[in-house]
Structures are given as C-alpha cells and as structure tokens.
Design an enzyme around this catalytic site. Structure first.
Site, short mmCIF file in Angstrom:
data_model
loop_
_atom_site.label_atom_id
_atom_site.label_comp_id
_atom_site.label_asym_id
_atom_site.label_seq_id
_atom_site.Cartn_x
_atom_site.Cartn_y
_atom_site.Cartn_z
N ARG A 1 0.82 -1.21 0.00
CA ARG A 1 0.00 0.00 0.00
C ARG A 1 0.85 1.27 0.00
O ARG A 1 0.52 2.25 -0.65
CB ARG A 1 -0.94 0.00 1.21
N TYR A 2 1.90 1.28 0.81
CA TYR A 2 2.75 2.45 0.95
C TYR A 2 3.96 2.32 0.02
O TYR A 2 4.47 1.22 -0.18
CB TYR A 2 3.23 2.59 2.39
N ARG B 1 -8.54 -9.52 10.21
CA ARG B 1 -8.40 -10.59 9.22
C ARG B 1 -9.10 -11.86 9.70
O ARG B 1 -8.75 -12.97 9.30
CB ARG B 1 -6.92 -10.88 8.95
N CYS C 1 -10.30 -9.31 15.41
CA CYS C 1 -9.27 -9.32 14.38
C CYS C 1 -9.81 -8.83 13.03
O CYS C 1 -10.86 -9.26 12.57
CB CYS C 1 -8.71 -10.73 14.22
N CYS D 1 -2.26 -18.16 14.22
CA CYS D 1 -1.86 -17.38 15.38
C CYS D 1 -1.88 -18.27 16.63
O CYS D 1 -2.58 -19.28 16.65
CB CYS D 1 -2.82 -16.21 15.60
N ASP E 1 -7.19 3.26 10.39
CA ASP E 1 -6.85 2.73 9.07
C ASP E 1 -8.04 3.01 8.15
O ASP E 1 -9.12 2.44 8.32
CB ASP E 1 -6.59 1.22 9.16
N ARG F 1 7.28 0.66 1.85
CA ARG F 1 7.22 -0.52 2.71
C ARG F 1 6.10 -1.44 2.22
O ARG F 1 5.16 -1.00 1.56
CB ARG F 1 7.00 -0.15 4.18
N CYS G 1 -7.96 -13.33 18.22
CA CYS G 1 -8.64 -12.18 18.81
C CYS G 1 -10.03 -12.07 18.21
O CYS G 1 -10.20 -12.19 16.99
CB CYS G 1 -7.85 -10.91 18.54
N ASP H 1 -10.76 -1.64 13.57
CA ASP H 1 -11.12 -1.88 12.18
C ASP H 1 -12.46 -2.61 12.14
O ASP H 1 -12.67 -3.59 12.87
CB ASP H 1 -10.05 -2.76 11.50
N LYS I 1 -3.10 4.97 7.16
CA LYS I 1 -3.38 5.25 8.57
C LYS I 1 -3.37 6.76 8.80
O LYS I 1 -2.38 7.42 8.51
CB LYS I 1 -2.35 4.58 9.47
#
Length: 368
Positions: free
Chosen positions: A98-99, A120, A118, A111, A316, A102, A115, A279, A323
C-alpha cells in the site's frame, strides 16, 4: 504454570466444549458457539488462560479479547470482510503493498490465539494459510525486485508461529537485499505464547539490518512474568521492541486502563507505537469505542504519562488510503497566533505569531 490463576490445563483451547470445561463459557452456550467456530476460529493459549479470572470470565478484560460471543454473528452494514483493503494491493500471494516505501509479507495465517476483533478474522485460522515454498520464494523475489521498498513487515497471522528454520530463511533472504533498511515483525507470541521465544527463535532473528518487533497487547495484565522474561530475551538479542494496541470497549476504554497498559509496556522495554481505532471487521461492533471518546481518553492522559508512553492514535482508512492520526488536539490557530491548552493546568495559553516570515530570516513585527 504461567502466572495468574493456576487451575488451567496447559493446552490451547480450540472449541466450545474445551472452553466450557475450563469454566470460561457456560455449558449451555456450547451449541451456539459450535456454530460460531465454523466461521471464526477459536484459540486460547495456556499463557492467556492463566491470566483470566475464573470467578468472572464474562467481565474479564483479558477474556473479552479471546472468548467468543454469539454477537460475532451480527454483521453491521458498516462492517466489511477486508477493512484494511489487503486484496486490491496484493501484487503476489502473501504480499501487500500500500505504501511506496514498505510492504507486508504474510507467510502464514495462523496465530497462537484468535482475537475476537481481528480485522483478518475471516481468513486466519488453524489451517494455517502457510505459503508453499514456491509461493514464499515468489513473495521474497518480489521484495528483491522492488528497490523503492525499504521496509519489510512480517505479519499474518503471526510470523513467530513459523518454525525457527523457516523464519531464519525469511530473515536471511530479506537481510541480503541491499535496498531494505528495516525488517519489522508483528506478533502476539511474546505475551500469548512466551514459551515459543527460545534460543533457536532468537538465533532466527539474527541480522545486521534494523529489526523491530511490534508486540500486540491491549491490557496491562498481558505483561506477565513469563512475557517479561521473553521480551527481555528479545531485547538482549538486539531486537528493538515496539507496542501496538487496539482501543477496545470493555478492555482498555478508560484512562486508568490505558495508562496501566502503556506503563506495563515501558516496564517490559516495549515502546508504545500505535493505538488503533477498531477496524470494522464483521461481528466486531461490541468492541468499538467512538473516536470522540478515544480522543477524550488520550487527552486525559496527556501530562500524566511520560512522552515515552505516548503512541500515535490512528484510524486505518478504507480502500487502502492509509493510517490517519486522530489526535487529540491541544492547539488551534487564532488570528495568526496559536492558542494551546496546557495539559497540566487545562488553561489556554497564547503562543504569538512566527518570529520570522515564512521562507525568510528577518524579524516579523507583531503588535499585541
């Protein structure tokens, strides 16, 4: 056993029956949660179990992050399956760009814990989403062919769930790319599965590049003695430690809880880096704290906490817009002056106009 409450069996809980047997959900909730787990994965590690108050798991701020709730099947119109817009910015499998300077590398989608908020949550799970050797090579080749990318960010899933051999291979390949300055890893492992921070894992992180580990934690209690031991070992191995958190209803949505979290981070050698606005992934509405409330909470902390403890509060934006910092603000312009509220006294202080003209070096006269 890990710190905290000692009556937990040392195994990761992955279904509703296991949660009920551990006393973390009522037994009559099992049938409904069995349906839920077919959509959203469950995993509560032994280290996390040990931090949950068995007398009242329903209101425990650690449990709230990991124990499933039937409200997760309630999707609001504002919630979307890819709130951070990974898909449109995926040039090859496992990479998100996206950036300009980076990019993300997602080597797996498993994981140590899952969470409930989350972003995702619809793609992570115990099947792992592990990139094949060919897919990983293609992703690393993409980084090698992008000289404008200066930072590789390993995320997922949790990259520290990889075998030490595979993680070492990734770090080594990235370290060989002359245009990369920084390798960053995002992980829950040091707080949720600190036993995974072994000598082999520390060796896997060896690099001459600047390597940052961004530790995800949302409550002070997550920095247990075993978590602090793991973080100390990482710091001793030359890994720079950052902290990221999500502002969550019922977990850290008041000044006292947030201050305790940031102080616990610093005491564990972790610099608070980002505080994320939630999010809006499907089924996460029960966690959302309105932005105005989040700004007010942070405003209440300014002056009460060392500047070392101060993260950037960010949202975001949708469609991959990036962000955006959310404040809070203490200054506003007024007739060429700035009116700045003092964090300690709450009084508006007037800061006079610029001493020099924009782009010049001469004095700028101002009458008061």
């Amino acid at each position: 056993m890990p710190d905290g409450f000692p009556n937990r069996k040392p195994r990761t809980l992955r279904d509703a029956t296991a949660l009920a047997e551990a006393g973390l959900v009522p037994r009559d909730a099992v049938p409904g949660l069995d349906r839920l787990v077919r959509t959203y994965a469950i995993a509560v590690s032994p280290a996390v179990q040990a931090l949950i108050d068995p007398a009242d798991p329903a209101s425990d701020p650690v449990a709230r992050q990991y124990i499933p709730d039937m409200a997760e099947l309630d999707t609001r119109p504002q919630e979307v399956s890819d709130p951070t817009a990974d898909a449109p910015f995926t040039p090859v499998k496992g990479v998100v760009h996206r950036y300009p300077d980076r990019a993300l590398l997602k080597p797996l989608l498993a994981c140590p814990v899952y969470c409930r908020f989350c972003f995702r949550r619809e793609v992570v799970g115990p099947d792992g989403g592990l990139l094949s050797e060919a897919e990983l090579d293609a992703a690393l080749d993409w980084f090698a062919g992008m000289p404008t990318v200066r930072e590789a960010i390993l995320t997922g899933g949790d990259p520290m769930m990889l075998s030490s051999r595979r993680l070492a291979h990734i770090v080594r390949r990235l370290s060989e790319m002359p245009h990369l300055d920084i390798i960053r890893i995002h992980s829950r492992v040091p707080v949720a599965a600190p036993e995974r921070v072994t000598a082999d894992l520390l060796d896997a992180l060896g690099t001459e590049k600047a390597l940052f580990l961004c530790v995800h934690a949302n409550h002070a209690r997550e920095f247990s003695a075993s978590a602090r031991t793991a973080l100390k070992a990482l710091a001793g191995a030359g890994v720079a430690l950052l902290g990221q958190s999500v502002l969550l209803r019922g977990v850290n949505d008041d000044p006292e809880a947030l201050a305790a979290l940031f102080r616990a981070m610093l005491a564990a050698r972790v610099k608070p880096y980002y505080l994320h606005q939630l999010d809006r992934a499907p089924g996460t509405a029960r966690f959302e704290v309105p932005i105005a409330e989040g700004r007010a909470i942070l405003r209440a902390l300014r002056g009460r906490l060392t500047g070392l403890a101060w993260p950037t509060y960010v949202l975001d934006l949708p469609d991959g817009a990036g962000k955006a910092p959310l404040g809070p603000d203490f200054a506003q312009e007024d007739g060429g002056d700035w009116v700045v509220e003092g964090p300690l006294d709450g009084i508006a202080h007037r800061h006079g106009g610029a001493l020099t003209k924009a782009g010049g070096s001469g004095p700028l006269c101002k009458e008061n």
